[in-house]
Design a protein around this motif. Structure first.
Motif, PDB file in Angstrom:
ATOM      1  N   CYS A 173      39.425  40.096  60.580  1.00 38.07           N
ATOM      2  CA  CYS A 173      40.423  39.741  61.720  1.00 38.07           C
ATOM      3  C   CYS A 173      41.728  39.577  61.008  1.00 38.07           C
ATOM      4  O   CYS A 173      41.682  38.687  59.949  1.00 38.07           O
ATOM      5  CB  CYS A 173      39.828  38.847  62.466  1.00 38.07           C
ATOM      6  SG  CYS A 173      41.308  38.336  63.578  1.00 38.07           S
ATOM      7  N   LYS A 209      44.142  37.813  62.364  1.00 38.58           N
ATOM      8  CA  LYS A 209      44.419  36.311  62.681  1.00 38.58           C
ATOM      9  C   LYS A 209      43.682  35.121  62.083  1.00 38.58           C
ATOM     10  O   LYS A 209      42.861  35.624  61.451  1.00 38.58           O
ATOM     11  CB  LYS A 209      44.257  36.258  64.255  1.00 38.58           C
ATOM     12  CG  LYS A 209      45.075  37.381  65.162  1.00 38.58           C
ATOM     13  CD  LYS A 209      46.511  37.232  65.072  1.00 38.58           C
ATOM     14  CE  LYS A 209      47.088  36.152  65.985  1.00 38.58           C
ATOM     15  NZ  LYS A 209      48.550  36.559  66.018  1.00 38.58           N
ATOM     16  N   MET A 210      44.140  33.939  62.280  1.00 36.66           N
ATOM     17  CA  MET A 210      43.170  32.821  61.694  1.00 36.66           C
ATOM     18  C   MET A 210      43.232  31.796  62.721  1.00 36.66           C
ATOM     19  O   MET A 210      43.818  30.681  62.559  1.00 36.66           O
ATOM     20  CB  MET A 210      43.918  32.589  60.352  1.00 36.66           C
ATOM     21  CG  MET A 210      43.304  31.349  59.711  1.00 36.66           C
ATOM     22  SD  MET A 210      41.880  31.864  58.693  1.00 36.66           S
ATOM     23  CE  MET A 210      42.981  32.432  57.259  1.00 36.66           C
ATOM     24  N   CYS A 211      42.397  31.877  63.580  1.00 33.50           N
ATOM     25  CA  CYS A 211      42.458  30.846  64.687  1.00 33.50           C
ATOM     26  C   CYS A 211      41.659  29.615  63.976  1.00 33.50           C
ATOM     27  O   CYS A 211      40.836  29.743  63.184  1.00 33.50           O
ATOM     28  CB  CYS A 211      41.642  31.085  66.055  1.00 33.50           C
ATOM     29  SG  CYS A 211      42.069  32.613  66.819  1.00 33.50           S
ATOM     30  N   PHE A 237      39.434  27.377  64.353  1.00 37.25           N
ATOM     31  CA  PHE A 237      38.232  26.998  64.606  1.00 37.25           C
ATOM     32  C   PHE A 237      37.230  28.190  64.113  1.00 37.25           C
ATOM     33  O   PHE A 237      35.941  27.938  64.003  1.00 37.25           O
ATOM     34  CB  PHE A 237      37.759  26.716  66.098  1.00 37.25           C
ATOM     35  CG  PHE A 237      37.808  27.760  66.892  1.00 37.25           C
ATOM     36  CD1 PHE A 237      37.056  28.945  67.071  1.00 37.25           C
ATOM     37  CD2 PHE A 237      39.079  28.331  67.488  1.00 37.25           C
ATOM     38  CE1 PHE A 237      37.074  29.878  67.829  1.00 37.25           C
ATOM     39  CE2 PHE A 237      39.350  29.408  68.231  1.00 37.25           C
ATOM     40  CZ  PHE A 237      38.151  30.356  68.286  1.00 37.25           C
ATOM     41  N   CYS A 238      37.754  29.175  63.757  1.00 39.23           N
ATOM     42  CA  CYS A 238      36.968  30.440  63.558  1.00 39.23           C
ATOM     43  C   CYS A 238      36.594  30.708  61.895  1.00 39.23           C
ATOM     44  O   CYS A 238      37.282  30.868  60.956  1.00 39.23           O
ATOM     45  CB  CYS A 238      37.706  31.860  63.968  1.00 39.23           C
ATOM     46  SG  CYS A 238      37.263  33.387  63.623  1.00 39.23           S
ATOM     47  N   SER A 260      36.900  34.629  60.540  1.00 35.18           N
ATOM     48  CA  SER A 260      38.126  35.251  60.005  1.00 35.18           C
ATOM     49  C   SER A 260      38.391  34.388  58.893  1.00 35.18           C
ATOM     50  O   SER A 260      38.915  35.162  57.921  1.00 35.18           O
ATOM     51  CB  SER A 260      39.193  35.061  60.803  1.00 35.18           C
ATOM     52  OG  SER A 260      40.431  35.539  60.315  1.00 35.18           O
ATOM     53  N   ARG A 313      41.735  40.331  71.488  1.00 38.95           N
ATOM     54  CA  ARG A 313      42.207  38.882  72.007  1.00 38.95           C
ATOM     55  C   ARG A 313      43.253  39.184  73.247  1.00 38.95           C
ATOM     56  O   ARG A 313      43.420  40.423  73.773  1.00 38.95           O
ATOM     57  CB  ARG A 313      43.351  38.508  71.260  1.00 38.95           C
ATOM     58  CG  ARG A 313      42.796  38.030  69.893  1.00 38.95           C
ATOM     59  CD  ARG A 313      43.757  38.043  68.730  1.00 38.95           C
ATOM     60  NE  ARG A 313      45.104  36.864  69.109  1.00 38.95           N
ATOM     61  CZ  ARG A 313      45.147  35.705  68.876  1.00 38.95           C
ATOM     62  NH1 ARG A 313      43.966  35.161  68.179  1.00 38.95           N
ATOM     63  NH2 ARG A 313      46.397  35.274  69.216  1.00 38.95           N
TER      64      ARG A 313
HETATM   65  S1  SF4 Z   1      38.735  33.759  67.136  1.00 35.08           S
HETATM   66 FE1  SF4 Z   1      38.814  35.762  67.102  1.00 35.08          FE
HETATM   67  S2  SF4 Z   1      41.042  36.423  66.982  1.00 35.08           S
HETATM   68 FE2  SF4 Z   1      40.784  34.308  66.418  1.00 35.08          FE
HETATM   69  S3  SF4 Z   1      40.542  34.617  64.227  1.00 35.08           S
HETATM   70 FE3  SF4 Z   1      38.473  34.758  65.003  1.00 35.08          FE
HETATM   71  S4  SF4 Z   1      38.136  36.624  64.967  1.00 35.08           S
HETATM   72 FE4  SF4 Z   1      40.248  36.608  64.954  1.00 35.08          FE
END
Ligand code: SF4
Length: 478
Positions: free
Chosen positions: A184, A186-188, A190-191, A194, A268
Protein backbone atom coordinates in the motif's frame (compact mmCIF):
# COMPACT_ATOMS: atom_id res chain seq x y z
CA UNK A 1 23.82 -31.02 -5.83
CA UNK A 2 21.26 -28.35 -4.99
CA UNK A 3 19.54 -29.22 -1.73
CA UNK A 4 16.12 -28.27 -3.17
CA UNK A 5 16.30 -31.23 -5.51
CA UNK A 6 14.89 -33.57 -2.89
CA UNK A 7 11.58 -31.76 -2.38
CA UNK A 8 8.99 -33.70 -4.34
CA UNK A 9 6.17 -33.38 -1.83
CA UNK A 10 5.34 -30.29 0.22
CA UNK A 11 2.85 -29.79 3.03
CA UNK A 12 1.80 -26.24 3.81
CA UNK A 13 0.41 -25.17 7.17
CA UNK A 14 -1.08 -21.80 8.07
CA UNK A 15 -0.71 -21.62 11.86
CA UNK A 16 -3.36 -18.90 12.08
CA UNK A 17 -5.96 -21.19 10.60
CA UNK A 18 -7.65 -21.76 13.97
CA UNK A 19 -8.06 -18.02 14.45
CA UNK A 20 -9.20 -17.52 10.87
CA UNK A 21 -11.75 -20.29 11.12
CA UNK A 22 -13.10 -18.74 14.31
CA UNK A 23 -13.46 -15.45 12.44
CA UNK A 24 -15.02 -17.30 9.50
CA UNK A 25 -12.26 -16.33 7.09
CA UNK A 26 -11.16 -18.58 4.31
CA UNK A 27 -7.60 -19.67 4.73
CA UNK A 28 -5.29 -20.22 1.81
CA UNK A 29 -7.25 -18.69 -1.02
CA UNK A 30 -7.48 -15.37 0.81
CA UNK A 31 -4.04 -14.76 -0.63
CA UNK A 32 -4.02 -15.77 -4.29
CA UNK A 33 -0.27 -16.21 -4.05
CA UNK A 34 -0.91 -19.59 -2.36
CA UNK A 35 -3.08 -20.60 -5.31
CA UNK A 36 -0.32 -19.51 -7.64
CA UNK A 37 2.26 -21.54 -5.71
CA UNK A 38 0.10 -24.64 -5.94
CA UNK A 39 -0.34 -24.19 -9.71
CA UNK A 40 3.38 -23.83 -10.32
CA UNK A 41 4.41 -26.83 -8.25
CA UNK A 42 1.81 -29.36 -9.35
CA UNK A 43 2.68 -28.57 -12.96
CA UNK A 44 6.19 -29.83 -12.32
CA UNK A 45 4.89 -32.88 -10.45
CA UNK A 46 5.59 -31.67 -6.95
CA UNK A 47 2.81 -32.80 -4.66
CA UNK A 48 1.35 -29.93 -2.61
CA UNK A 49 -1.12 -30.31 0.26
CA UNK A 50 -2.66 -27.51 2.32
CA UNK A 51 -3.19 -28.99 5.75
CA UNK A 52 -5.29 -26.51 7.65
CA UNK A 53 -8.23 -28.83 8.24
CA UNK A 54 -6.39 -31.75 9.79
CA UNK A 55 -6.35 -30.86 13.46
CA UNK A 56 -6.60 -33.66 16.00
CA UNK A 57 -9.89 -33.97 17.88
CA UNK A 58 -8.78 -31.99 20.92
CA UNK A 59 -7.32 -29.29 18.62
CA UNK A 60 -4.15 -29.18 20.72
CA UNK A 61 -1.86 -30.46 18.05
CA UNK A 62 -1.56 -30.69 14.33
CA UNK A 63 -1.71 -34.13 12.75
CA UNK A 64 0.55 -34.97 9.84
CA UNK A 65 -0.98 -38.06 8.28
CA UNK A 66 1.83 -38.94 5.90
CA UNK A 67 5.43 -38.17 5.15
CA UNK A 68 6.33 -35.08 3.16
CA UNK A 69 9.78 -33.98 1.98
CA UNK A 70 9.16 -30.43 3.12
CA UNK A 71 6.88 -28.71 5.57
CA UNK A 72 6.30 -25.03 4.77
CA UNK A 73 4.90 -23.23 7.80
CA UNK A 74 3.22 -19.86 7.36
CA UNK A 75 3.23 -17.70 10.50
CA UNK A 76 1.52 -14.33 10.76
CA UNK A 77 1.75 -12.43 14.03
CA UNK A 78 1.70 -15.11 16.69
CA UNK A 79 3.02 -18.60 17.44
CA UNK A 80 0.30 -20.97 18.66
CA UNK A 81 1.06 -23.06 21.74
CA UNK A 82 0.92 -26.37 19.90
CA UNK A 83 3.63 -25.45 17.39
CA UNK A 84 6.70 -26.36 19.47
CA UNK A 85 5.50 -29.85 20.35
CA UNK A 86 4.36 -30.40 16.78
CA UNK A 87 7.82 -29.50 15.46
CA UNK A 88 9.45 -31.79 18.02
CA UNK A 89 7.28 -34.68 16.92
CA UNK A 90 8.15 -34.07 13.31
CA UNK A 91 11.85 -33.90 13.94
CA UNK A 92 12.00 -37.00 16.08
CA UNK A 93 9.25 -39.18 14.57
CA UNK A 94 9.44 -41.65 11.72
CA UNK A 95 8.18 -39.02 9.30
CA UNK A 96 11.10 -36.62 9.86
CA UNK A 97 10.76 -33.78 7.40
CA UNK A 98 12.61 -30.58 6.55
CA UNK A 99 10.90 -27.46 7.89
CA UNK A 100 10.82 -23.99 6.32
CA UNK A 101 9.13 -20.97 7.91
CA UNK A 102 7.66 -18.01 6.05
CA UNK A 103 5.41 -15.00 6.69
CA UNK A 104 5.31 -11.86 8.80
CA UNK A 105 6.78 -13.03 12.12
CA UNK A 106 9.63 -15.15 10.71
CA UNK A 107 10.65 -12.11 8.64
CA UNK A 108 10.47 -9.53 11.41
CA UNK A 109 11.93 -11.81 14.07
CA UNK A 110 14.23 -14.09 12.13
CA UNK A 111 16.93 -14.26 14.82
CA UNK A 112 14.46 -14.99 17.61
CA UNK A 113 12.74 -17.62 15.47
CA UNK A 114 16.05 -19.39 14.90
CA UNK A 115 16.74 -19.34 18.63
CA UNK A 116 13.29 -20.65 19.46
CA UNK A 117 13.35 -23.35 16.78
CA UNK A 118 17.07 -24.10 16.22
CA UNK A 119 16.34 -27.15 14.07
CA UNK A 120 14.50 -25.16 11.38
CA UNK A 121 16.10 -25.73 7.98
CA UNK A 122 15.30 -22.40 6.40
CA UNK A 123 13.42 -19.13 6.89
CA UNK A 124 11.94 -17.56 3.77
CA UNK A 125 11.87 -13.86 4.56
CA UNK A 126 9.86 -11.05 3.01
CA UNK A 127 6.25 -10.76 1.88
CA UNK A 128 4.83 -14.01 0.50
CA UNK A 129 4.65 -12.49 -2.98
CA UNK A 130 8.44 -12.44 -2.92
CA UNK A 131 9.42 -15.37 -0.70
CA UNK A 132 7.16 -17.93 -2.40
CA UNK A 133 8.34 -16.84 -5.83
CA UNK A 134 11.94 -17.22 -4.69
CA UNK A 135 11.16 -20.70 -3.39
CA UNK A 136 9.61 -21.60 -6.73
CA UNK A 137 12.56 -20.16 -8.57
CA UNK A 138 14.88 -22.49 -6.68
CA UNK A 139 12.68 -25.50 -7.32
CA UNK A 140 12.37 -24.63 -11.02
CA UNK A 141 16.05 -24.23 -11.65
CA UNK A 142 16.70 -27.55 -9.96
CA UNK A 143 14.10 -29.21 -12.11
CA UNK A 144 15.28 -27.30 -15.15
CA UNK A 145 11.84 -26.45 -16.51
CA UNK A 146 11.00 -23.74 -19.01
CA UNK A 147 8.52 -22.02 -16.77
CA UNK A 148 9.18 -18.30 -16.85
CA UNK A 149 9.73 -16.63 -13.53
CA UNK A 150 7.68 -13.47 -13.97
CA UNK A 151 6.84 -10.70 -11.57
CA UNK A 152 3.12 -11.19 -11.95
CA UNK A 153 2.02 -14.43 -10.29
CA UNK A 154 0.37 -15.82 -13.40
CA UNK A 155 -1.15 -19.19 -12.73
CA UNK A 156 -1.04 -20.35 -16.35
CA UNK A 157 -2.91 -23.27 -17.92
CA UNK A 158 -3.64 -26.54 -16.19
CA UNK A 159 -4.43 -29.99 -17.55
CA UNK A 160 -8.06 -31.19 -17.27
CA UNK A 161 -7.25 -33.29 -14.20
CA UNK A 162 -5.45 -30.47 -12.47
CA UNK A 163 -8.34 -28.13 -13.27
CA UNK A 164 -10.66 -30.42 -11.32
CA UNK A 165 -8.26 -30.40 -8.37
CA UNK A 166 -7.85 -26.63 -8.62
CA UNK A 167 -11.59 -26.19 -8.44
CA UNK A 168 -11.87 -28.50 -5.45
CA UNK A 169 -9.04 -26.74 -3.60
CA UNK A 170 -9.72 -23.10 -4.37
CA UNK A 171 -13.19 -22.55 -5.76
CA UNK A 172 -15.45 -24.12 -3.19
CA UNK A 173 -17.85 -21.21 -3.64
CA UNK A 174 -18.72 -19.21 -6.73
CA UNK A 175 -16.40 -16.39 -5.74
CA UNK A 176 -13.07 -15.88 -7.50
CA UNK A 177 -10.30 -14.18 -5.54
CA UNK A 178 -7.90 -11.88 -7.38
CA UNK A 179 -5.01 -9.74 -6.19
CA UNK A 180 -4.04 -6.88 -8.48
CA UNK A 181 -1.39 -5.12 -6.40
CA UNK A 182 1.15 -5.64 -3.62
CA UNK A 183 1.48 -3.46 -0.52
CA UNK A 184 0.00 0.00 0.00
CA UNK A 185 1.44 3.42 -0.89
CA UNK A 186 0.01 5.03 2.25
CA UNK A 187 1.34 4.66 5.77
CA UNK A 188 -1.44 4.91 8.35
CA UNK A 189 0.21 5.00 11.74
CA UNK A 190 -1.44 1.90 13.18
CA UNK A 191 -1.04 -0.28 10.09
CA UNK A 192 1.49 -3.09 10.33
CA UNK A 193 0.65 -4.31 6.83
CA UNK A 194 1.86 -1.22 5.03
CA UNK A 195 4.85 -0.84 7.34
CA UNK A 196 5.86 -4.42 6.59
CA UNK A 197 5.77 -3.88 2.82
CA UNK A 198 7.57 -0.54 3.12
CA UNK A 199 10.29 -2.31 5.06
CA UNK A 200 10.57 -5.64 3.26
CA UNK A 201 9.22 -5.22 -0.27
CA UNK A 202 11.78 -3.48 -2.50
CA UNK A 203 9.10 -1.71 -4.59
CA UNK A 204 7.06 -0.73 -1.47
CA UNK A 205 3.89 -0.79 -3.56
CA UNK A 206 3.25 -2.28 -6.96
CA UNK A 207 0.21 -2.43 -9.19
CA UNK A 208 0.39 -5.40 -11.55
CA UNK A 209 -0.12 -4.73 -15.27
CA UNK A 210 -3.89 -4.60 -15.76
CA UNK A 211 -3.93 -6.82 -18.82
CA UNK A 212 -2.38 -9.64 -16.79
CA UNK A 213 -4.85 -9.15 -13.95
CA UNK A 214 -7.74 -9.29 -16.39
CA UNK A 215 -6.33 -12.43 -18.03
CA UNK A 216 -6.62 -14.15 -14.64
CA UNK A 217 -10.19 -12.91 -14.25
CA UNK A 218 -10.96 -14.18 -17.74
CA UNK A 219 -9.62 -17.60 -16.81
CA UNK A 220 -11.94 -17.76 -13.79
CA UNK A 221 -14.91 -16.67 -15.90
CA UNK A 222 -14.27 -18.86 -18.96
CA UNK A 223 -12.70 -21.99 -17.43
CA UNK A 224 -14.56 -22.08 -14.12
CA UNK A 225 -17.78 -20.17 -14.76
CA UNK A 226 -17.09 -17.75 -11.90
CA UNK A 227 -18.74 -14.35 -12.28
CA UNK A 228 -18.26 -12.79 -8.85
CA UNK A 229 -14.73 -11.51 -8.35
CA UNK A 230 -13.41 -10.39 -5.00
CA UNK A 231 -10.27 -8.24 -5.17
CA UNK A 232 -8.16 -8.97 -2.11
CA UNK A 233 -5.94 -5.90 -2.45
CA UNK A 234 -5.60 -3.90 0.75
CA UNK A 235 -5.99 -0.77 -1.31
CA UNK A 236 -7.06 -1.57 -4.86
CA UNK A 237 -6.87 1.92 -6.32
CA UNK A 238 -3.70 3.19 -4.64
CA UNK A 239 -3.46 6.90 -3.94
CA UNK A 240 -3.20 10.31 -5.63
CA UNK A 241 -3.10 10.30 -9.43
CA UNK A 242 -3.00 6.50 -9.54
CA UNK A 243 -6.63 6.25 -8.36
CA UNK A 244 -8.39 7.53 -11.45
CA UNK A 245 -5.85 5.89 -13.78
CA UNK A 246 -6.27 2.48 -12.16
CA UNK A 247 -10.08 2.67 -12.18
CA UNK A 248 -10.00 3.62 -15.86
CA UNK A 249 -7.57 0.79 -16.73
CA UNK A 250 -9.69 -1.80 -14.93
CA UNK A 251 -12.95 -0.68 -16.55
CA UNK A 252 -11.37 -0.54 -20.00
CA UNK A 253 -9.74 -3.95 -19.73
CA UNK A 254 -13.02 -5.55 -18.60
CA UNK A 255 -14.89 -3.95 -21.51
CA UNK A 256 -12.24 -4.83 -24.10
CA UNK A 257 -12.29 -8.45 -22.96
CA UNK A 258 -16.07 -8.51 -22.92
CA UNK A 259 -16.11 -9.65 -19.29
CA UNK A 260 -19.43 -9.24 -17.50
CA UNK A 261 -18.71 -9.73 -13.83
CA UNK A 262 -19.76 -8.26 -10.54
CA UNK A 263 -16.95 -7.41 -8.20
CA UNK A 264 -16.07 -6.36 -4.67
CA UNK A 265 -13.06 -4.29 -3.70
CA UNK A 266 -11.39 -2.63 -0.73
CA UNK A 267 -10.20 0.96 -0.90
CA UNK A 268 -9.77 4.13 1.14
CA UNK A 269 -12.74 6.44 1.43
CA UNK A 270 -10.71 9.31 -0.04
CA UNK A 271 -10.41 7.39 -3.31
CA UNK A 272 -14.19 7.24 -3.68
CA UNK A 273 -15.08 10.16 -5.94
CA UNK A 274 -17.98 10.58 -8.35
CA UNK A 275 -15.60 10.26 -11.31
CA UNK A 276 -14.10 7.00 -10.07
CA UNK A 277 -17.43 5.40 -9.18
CA UNK A 278 -18.98 6.51 -12.48
CA UNK A 279 -16.21 4.52 -14.17
CA UNK A 280 -16.41 1.39 -12.00
CA UNK A 281 -20.14 0.98 -11.29
CA UNK A 282 -21.12 0.32 -14.94
CA UNK A 283 -18.53 -2.50 -15.22
CA UNK A 284 -19.75 -4.43 -12.19
CA UNK A 285 -18.69 -2.76 -8.94
CA UNK A 286 -21.37 -3.82 -6.44
CA UNK A 287 -19.57 -4.09 -3.09
CA UNK A 288 -16.97 -1.88 -1.45
CA UNK A 289 -15.24 -2.21 1.87
CA UNK A 290 -13.42 0.78 3.33
CA UNK A 291 -11.24 1.41 6.34
CA UNK A 292 -13.30 4.01 8.19
CA UNK A 293 -11.19 3.33 11.31
CA UNK A 294 -12.79 6.09 13.37
CA UNK A 295 -15.38 8.84 13.38
CA UNK A 296 -13.49 10.78 16.04
CA UNK A 297 -11.41 13.68 14.70
CA UNK A 298 -8.60 13.26 17.22
CA UNK A 299 -8.42 9.52 16.81
CA UNK A 300 -8.18 9.85 13.02
CA UNK A 301 -5.25 12.21 13.59
CA UNK A 302 -3.50 9.74 15.87
CA UNK A 303 -4.13 7.01 13.31
CA UNK A 304 -2.44 9.16 10.65
CA UNK A 305 -5.29 8.37 8.25
CA UNK A 306 -5.06 11.66 6.35
CA UNK A 307 -8.84 11.53 6.11
CA UNK A 308 -11.47 13.42 8.06
CA UNK A 309 -14.94 12.40 9.19
CA UNK A 310 -16.45 14.17 6.21
CA UNK A 311 -14.33 12.13 3.78
CA UNK A 312 -16.15 9.02 4.99
CA UNK A 313 -19.56 10.64 4.65
CA UNK A 314 -18.86 11.90 1.14
CA UNK A 315 -17.77 8.42 0.05
CA UNK A 316 -20.82 6.78 1.63
CA UNK A 317 -23.21 9.23 -0.07
CA UNK A 318 -21.62 8.73 -3.49
CA UNK A 319 -21.82 4.95 -3.14
CA UNK A 320 -25.37 5.03 -1.82
CA UNK A 321 -26.48 6.99 -4.87
CA UNK A 322 -25.12 4.21 -7.09
CA UNK A 323 -26.67 1.43 -5.00
CA UNK A 324 -23.29 -0.05 -4.03
CA UNK A 325 -23.23 -2.04 -0.80
CA UNK A 326 -20.65 -0.67 1.62
CA UNK A 327 -18.87 -2.32 4.51
CA UNK A 328 -16.85 0.00 6.77
CA UNK A 329 -14.22 -1.17 9.26
CA UNK A 330 -13.93 0.73 12.52
CA UNK A 331 -11.55 0.55 15.47
CA UNK A 332 -13.20 1.56 18.72
CA UNK A 333 -10.31 2.24 21.04
CA UNK A 334 -6.59 2.94 20.90
CA UNK A 335 -4.47 3.30 24.06
CA UNK A 336 -4.88 7.08 24.22
CA UNK A 337 -8.60 7.32 23.58
CA UNK A 338 -10.63 9.48 25.95
CA UNK A 339 -14.19 8.75 26.93
CA UNK A 340 -15.40 11.78 24.91
CA UNK A 341 -13.58 10.53 21.82
CA UNK A 342 -15.02 7.06 22.33
CA UNK A 343 -18.52 8.54 22.43
CA UNK A 344 -17.83 10.69 19.39
CA UNK A 345 -16.55 7.63 17.53
CA UNK A 346 -19.48 5.42 18.57
CA UNK A 347 -22.06 8.07 17.67
CA UNK A 348 -20.45 8.69 14.29
CA UNK A 349 -20.27 4.97 13.55
CA UNK A 350 -23.88 4.57 14.66
CA UNK A 351 -25.02 7.26 12.19
CA UNK A 352 -22.98 5.61 9.46
CA UNK A 353 -24.51 2.25 10.36
CA UNK A 354 -27.88 3.55 9.15
CA UNK A 355 -26.35 3.51 5.66
CA UNK A 356 -23.58 0.90 5.65
CA UNK A 357 -22.52 -2.31 7.41
CA UNK A 358 -20.09 -1.46 10.19
CA UNK A 359 -17.54 -4.12 11.17
CA UNK A 360 -15.84 -3.45 14.49
CA UNK A 361 -12.41 -4.12 15.90
CA UNK A 362 -12.96 -3.30 19.53
CA UNK A 363 -9.41 -2.71 20.75
CA UNK A 364 -6.62 -1.68 18.42
CA UNK A 365 -3.88 -4.31 18.08
CA UNK A 366 -0.69 -2.44 18.87
CA UNK A 367 2.40 -3.43 16.89
CA UNK A 368 5.80 -2.19 18.05
CA UNK A 369 6.92 -1.62 14.45
CA UNK A 370 4.20 0.97 13.71
CA UNK A 371 4.49 4.73 13.73
CA UNK A 372 1.68 4.83 16.29
CA UNK A 373 3.88 2.96 18.74
CA UNK A 374 6.90 5.12 18.00
CA UNK A 375 4.91 8.35 18.36
CA UNK A 376 3.08 7.50 21.58
CA UNK A 377 5.11 4.78 23.26
CA UNK A 378 5.91 6.93 26.30
CA UNK A 379 2.27 7.85 26.90
CA UNK A 380 0.89 4.31 26.83
CA UNK A 381 0.37 2.85 30.31
CA UNK A 382 1.36 -0.62 31.44
CA UNK A 383 2.71 -2.03 28.20
CA UNK A 384 3.25 -5.81 28.14
CA UNK A 385 5.00 -7.58 25.28
CA UNK A 386 2.89 -10.49 24.03
CA UNK A 387 5.15 -13.53 24.28
CA UNK A 388 3.50 -15.57 21.53
CA UNK A 389 4.19 -12.69 19.12
CA UNK A 390 7.87 -12.56 20.18
CA UNK A 391 7.23 -9.01 21.34
CA UNK A 392 5.85 -7.73 18.02
CA UNK A 393 2.45 -7.11 19.64
CA UNK A 394 2.01 -5.16 22.88
CA UNK A 395 -0.86 -5.42 25.34
CA UNK A 396 -1.72 -2.15 27.07
CA UNK A 397 -4.00 -0.27 29.42
CA UNK A 398 -5.87 2.92 28.50
CA UNK A 399 -4.59 6.31 29.61
CA UNK A 400 -8.16 7.54 30.19
CA UNK A 401 -9.58 6.71 33.62
CA UNK A 402 -13.10 5.79 32.47
CA UNK A 403 -11.80 3.68 29.58
CA UNK A 404 -9.27 1.89 31.74
CA UNK A 405 -12.02 0.99 34.20
CA UNK A 406 -14.99 0.33 31.93
CA UNK A 407 -13.92 -0.27 28.33
CA UNK A 408 -14.02 -3.99 29.08
CA UNK A 409 -17.83 -3.70 29.18
CA UNK A 410 -17.84 -2.15 25.72
CA UNK A 411 -15.51 -4.82 24.37
CA UNK A 412 -17.31 -7.80 25.91
CA UNK A 413 -20.74 -6.53 24.90
CA UNK A 414 -19.68 -5.84 21.35
CA UNK A 415 -18.10 -9.26 20.85
CA UNK A 416 -21.01 -11.07 22.53
CA UNK A 417 -23.69 -9.27 20.52
CA UNK A 418 -21.84 -9.93 17.27
CA UNK A 419 -21.53 -13.63 18.06
CA UNK A 420 -25.18 -13.87 19.09
CA UNK A 421 -26.33 -12.09 15.93
CA UNK A 422 -24.34 -14.55 13.79
CA UNK A 423 -25.75 -17.53 15.71
CA UNK A 424 -29.30 -16.24 15.34
CA UNK A 425 -28.78 -15.75 11.64
CA UNK A 426 -27.55 -19.32 11.23
CA UNK A 427 -30.66 -20.65 12.95
CA UNK A 428 -33.07 -18.67 10.77
CA UNK A 429 -35.40 -20.83 8.73
CA UNK A 430 -35.95 -18.33 5.96
CA UNK A 431 -32.63 -16.59 5.76
CA UNK A 432 -33.01 -13.03 4.57
CA UNK A 433 -30.22 -11.09 2.93
CA UNK A 434 -27.17 -11.60 5.18
CA UNK A 435 -25.69 -8.17 4.48
CA UNK A 436 -28.88 -6.31 5.39
CA UNK A 437 -29.37 -8.41 8.50
CA UNK A 438 -25.79 -7.86 9.72
CA UNK A 439 -26.04 -4.15 8.93
CA UNK A 440 -29.10 -3.69 11.13
CA UNK A 441 -27.67 -5.93 13.86
CA UNK A 442 -24.48 -3.81 13.89
CA UNK A 443 -26.60 -0.71 14.27
CA UNK A 444 -28.36 -2.14 17.35
CA UNK A 445 -24.99 -3.19 18.71
CA UNK A 446 -23.60 0.34 18.37
CA UNK A 447 -26.72 1.73 20.05
CA UNK A 448 -26.05 -0.59 23.01
CA UNK A 449 -22.39 0.46 23.19
CA UNK A 450 -23.37 4.14 23.22
CA UNK A 451 -25.73 3.47 26.13
CA UNK A 452 -22.86 1.89 28.10
CA UNK A 453 -20.40 4.66 27.21
CA UNK A 454 -22.93 7.22 28.46
CA UNK A 455 -23.06 5.61 31.92
CA UNK A 456 -20.69 7.13 34.46
CA UNK A 457 -20.41 3.97 36.46
CA UNK A 458 -21.67 0.93 34.52
CA UNK A 459 -21.91 -2.38 36.38
CA UNK A 460 -22.47 -6.04 35.52
CA UNK A 461 -26.19 -5.87 36.18
CA UNK A 462 -26.83 -2.81 33.99
CA UNK A 463 -24.68 -4.14 31.15
CA UNK A 464 -26.37 -7.53 31.25
CA UNK A 465 -29.74 -5.83 30.84
CA UNK A 466 -28.49 -3.79 27.87
CA UNK A 467 -27.17 -6.95 26.24
CA UNK A 468 -30.42 -8.84 26.72
CA UNK A 469 -32.59 -5.95 25.51
CA UNK A 470 -30.43 -5.59 22.41
CA UNK A 471 -30.43 -9.24 21.50
CA UNK A 472 -34.19 -9.21 21.86
CA UNK A 473 -34.36 -6.39 19.29
CA UNK A 474 -32.10 -8.35 16.94
CA UNK A 475 -34.21 -11.47 17.43
CA UNK A 476 -37.38 -9.57 16.55
CA UNK A 477 -35.73 -8.28 13.40
CA UNK A 478 -35.97 -11.78 11.95
S1 SF4 B 1 -4.72 1.11 6.72
FE1 SF4 B 1 -5.12 0.72 4.56
S2 SF4 B 1 -4.68 2.67 3.55
FE2 SF4 B 1 -3.74 2.77 5.56
S3 SF4 B 1 -1.65 2.11 5.23
FE3 SF4 B 1 -2.82 0.30 5.85
S4 SF4 B 1 -3.46 -0.66 3.95
FE4 SF4 B 1 -2.82 1.43 3.46
Amino acid sequence: MNSYNKYKSIAIIDVSSEEKRRRQLQIFDVLPIWRWLWCQLVKINIEVDFLEMHFSINEQSFVLRKKYDLLLVYIEHYIPEWLSSFFEEIRTGENATDIFLCGFLPTIKMKEMKEKFPFIDNILTGPLEVSLMQLCDKLYSVLNTDIVFSQYPKEGNLSDNLQIEYKRNFLSSTVGIIQSSIGCPKMCHFCRYSKFYHQFYPYIYKQYPMQEVVEEIKKLVVDYNVHFIKFMDSNLLGSGKLIYKRAYELANALKENDLHIIFAMHCRSDSVTKEVINILAPVGLKYISMGIESMSIKQLERFGKQEIVNTHWEAVNILKEKGIFVQGYGILADPLITRDELLENLQGLYKLSQEILIVLNEKMILYTMTNYYKNYEKLIPNKRLVESSLGVVVEYDFSDEWCSKYFRYIEETSIWLQQMAVNLYRKMKNQRNANDYMKRAASYRLEALITIANMNDPDDFAVEKIKNDTIEKIRKMR
